[in-house]
Design an enzyme around this catalytic site. Structure first.
Site, PDB file in Angstrom:
ATOM      1  N   ASN A 112      37.119 -28.823  22.975  1.00 16.42           N
ATOM      2  CA  ASN A 112      36.393 -28.169  21.892  1.00 16.42           C
ATOM      3  C   ASN A 112      35.155 -28.934  21.436  1.00 16.42           C
ATOM      4  O   ASN A 112      34.515 -28.540  20.459  1.00 16.42           O
ATOM      5  CB  ASN A 112      37.323 -27.966  20.692  1.00 16.42           C
ATOM      6  N   VAL A 156      30.474 -27.927  18.771  1.00 17.99           N
ATOM      7  CA  VAL A 156      31.821 -28.197  18.273  1.00 17.99           C
ATOM      8  C   VAL A 156      32.487 -26.861  17.984  1.00 17.99           C
ATOM      9  O   VAL A 156      32.040 -26.110  17.118  1.00 17.99           O
ATOM     10  CB  VAL A 156      31.787 -29.067  16.997  1.00 17.99           C
ATOM     11  N   CYS A 157      33.544 -26.535  18.725  1.00 18.45           N
ATOM     12  CA  CYS A 157      34.215 -25.245  18.588  1.00 18.45           C
ATOM     13  C   CYS A 157      35.325 -25.332  17.548  1.00 18.45           C
ATOM     14  O   CYS A 157      36.387 -25.910  17.804  1.00 18.45           O
ATOM     15  CB  CYS A 157      34.795 -24.806  19.930  1.00 18.45           C
ATOM     16  N   LEU A 158      35.074 -24.761  16.379  1.00 12.38           N
ATOM     17  CA  LEU A 158      36.058 -24.706  15.304  1.00 12.38           C
ATOM     18  C   LEU A 158      35.939 -23.358  14.604  1.00 12.38           C
ATOM     19  O   LEU A 158      34.822 -22.897  14.326  1.00 12.38           O
ATOM     20  CB  LEU A 158      35.824 -25.821  14.279  1.00 12.38           C
ATOM     21  N   THR A 216      32.291 -21.090  15.161  1.00  7.39           N
ATOM     22  CA  THR A 216      31.936 -21.326  16.568  1.00  7.39           C
ATOM     23  C   THR A 216      33.111 -21.046  17.491  1.00  7.39           C
ATOM     24  O   THR A 216      33.022 -21.269  18.698  1.00  7.39           O
ATOM     25  CB  THR A 216      31.464 -22.771  16.758  1.00  7.39           C
TER      26      THR A 216
END
Length: 451
Positions: A84, A91-93, A98
């Site tokens: 992530n 930043v994949c959150l 995202t």
């Protein structure tokens, strides 16, 4: 003042005042919406005590709208440190919008600077492979092999990129151990400002430079132990295993973590960093004497603080210690602490040195015991894990070190257990605790020999 600015100001101050060992934040005074953040990798994970930096851009609509967050510790876009956390910085959150999350996981105004950083930190787990979507469905024997391989290469690159490479850049040290010849040119910041680092004649805002140097000294023994342990799990020059979710881009900077294991090289480079930091601190004394000769403000400040602090401890019998200046240099303080009667410190005489930079307090003192110690919060080189209440107040530094010595019932925190052997005994079985006390008392009894 804009409500968004007021909230950000408060959130920044709350983190900075908390003395959090895992999080640090900073911004330029003129641009509070652009924040830099540092996350120190959690203990007992492949990210352990690595330095991971992020940039955060907060919109005018904050907290109604989420900030944009980018990872900066990517080896120039060549290293993906987590399923992530992409090599390109994404930043994949779900709370950042995202990544698609479950209902209730999206951004809300109840979220804030600290909760974002804690969410990112939670990605840095002991098994980061599980952050990849579909992990549970594909938990096959082959998948388990990939999990182990992924942890192995993350640990190597945490040491190489987030610690060694970062500290080399801060110090101006090449991988071969020689120094970069710096030539100051017109640019932002200056060489004398510890919050800036030079690259190609331009100075960049690097607010965590001093913090990373001091934490490196804390965790140096842990880094060495990790290198020794990890090198037994792989062969030198063994190529990293590419994960199913890692992809090559259209150029050499794909969204992967490619490379090979080279722990012998890491061992050599990390020892060079330690040597360079010791040399740096030793230069502070002569630089300080020149500052004193030139009647600079920092010299006058430290001289005044020395006189006030010495008088304070002389009049305050509750703390049994004395102070001296080495060669009348206000940039080198010698502290002599006398163990209190009827305690485990009884009969001991402990000496430690505080060395100050001419950039104090922006650059904090380096503290080191001259007396050999056996203590779970003091590493083998005599460097203590302590906290000053007021970083600009030298008395607070001394009191912080004394608190480490006198603490009788500390809460367990693996981030302060910087003496590996002492920590294992202190937090072990009853028999191991007795062995710790025995070795601690032996060090106390021998301390008088080094007075």
């Amino acid at each position: 003042m804009n409500q968004s600015i007021l909230r950000l100001t408060r959130e920044l101050a709350d983190i900075q005042k908390s003395h959090d060992l895992s999080l640090a934040v900073a911004c330029r005074d003129q641009d509070i919406r652009s924040i830099k953040a540092l996350i120190v990798g959690p203990p007992e994970t492949p990210y352990e005590f690595g330095f991971f930096e992020f940039s955060m851009k907060f919109p005018k609509e904050y907290p109604g709208k989420a900030p944009t967050v980018n990872a900066l510790t990517t080896n120039g876009g060549r290293c993906r440190f987590n399923p992530n956390i992409y090599a390109g910085g994404k930043v994949c959150l779900s709370i950042l919008g995202t990544w698609r999350g479950e209902r209730g996981e999206e951004w809300s105004s109840a979220q804030g600077l600290e909760s974002i950083l804690i969410s990112i930190q939670s990605l840095m787990s002991s098994n980061p492979y599980e952050n990849e979507p579909g992990y549970e469905a594909a938990n096959t024997p082959h998948d388990k092999d990939n999990q182990k391989a992924y942890v192995l290469k993350i640990r190597h690159e945490t040491l190489r990129i987030s610690i060694i490479q970062r500290l080399e850049e801060y110090i101006g040290l090449k991988p071969d151990g020689t120094y970069i010849v710096r030539q100051a040119e017109e640019g932002e910041g200056s060489e004398s400002d510890p919050q800036y680092v030079e690259e190609g004649g331009v100075y960049f805002f690097e607010p965590f430079k001093d913090l990373c140097k001091r934490k490196f000294l804390w965790y140096y023994d842990t880094y060495l132990a990790s290198i020794e342990a990890e090198k037994e799990k792989v062969t030198e020059n063994q190529v990293f295993v590419r994960m199913p979710f890692e992809m090559s881009g259209g150029n050499s900077m794909g969204n992967t973590m490619d490379g090979k294991f080279g722990y012998n090289e890491l061992d050599r480079r990390i020892k060079n960093i330690r040597k360079a930091l010791d040399e740096e601190a030793m230069k502070w004394g002569p630089e300080g004497m020149l500052s004193l000769k030139n009647e600079e403000g920092v010299a006058a400040n430290l001289q005044r603080q020395f006189e006030q602090t010495k008088n304070y401890f002389k009049e305050n019998d509750s703390v049994p210690l004395d102070l001296d200046l080495e060669d009348k240099n206000p940039f080198i303080w010698q502290v002599h602490y006398f163990g209190r009667p009827m305690t485990n410190l009884d009969g001991g005489l402990f000496n430690f040195t505080l060395r100050f930079s001419v950039r104090f307090p922006e650059e904090q003192p380096r503290v080191q015991f001259n007396t050999p110690m056996f203590h779970h919060k003091i590493n083998k080189d005599g460097i203590p894990a302590y906290f000053p209440r007021k970083p600009e107040d030298v008395r607070s530094h001394i009191e912080g070190v004394v608190n480490v010595l006198e603490e009788e019932d500390p809460a367990y925190d693996p981030r302060t257990q910087i003496n590996i052997d002492a920590s294992k005994l202190y937090w072990g079985t009853k028999e191991e605790r007795r062995e710790y006390n025995k070795q601690f008392r032996r060090a106390v009894q021998r301390s008088i020999e080094y007075a």
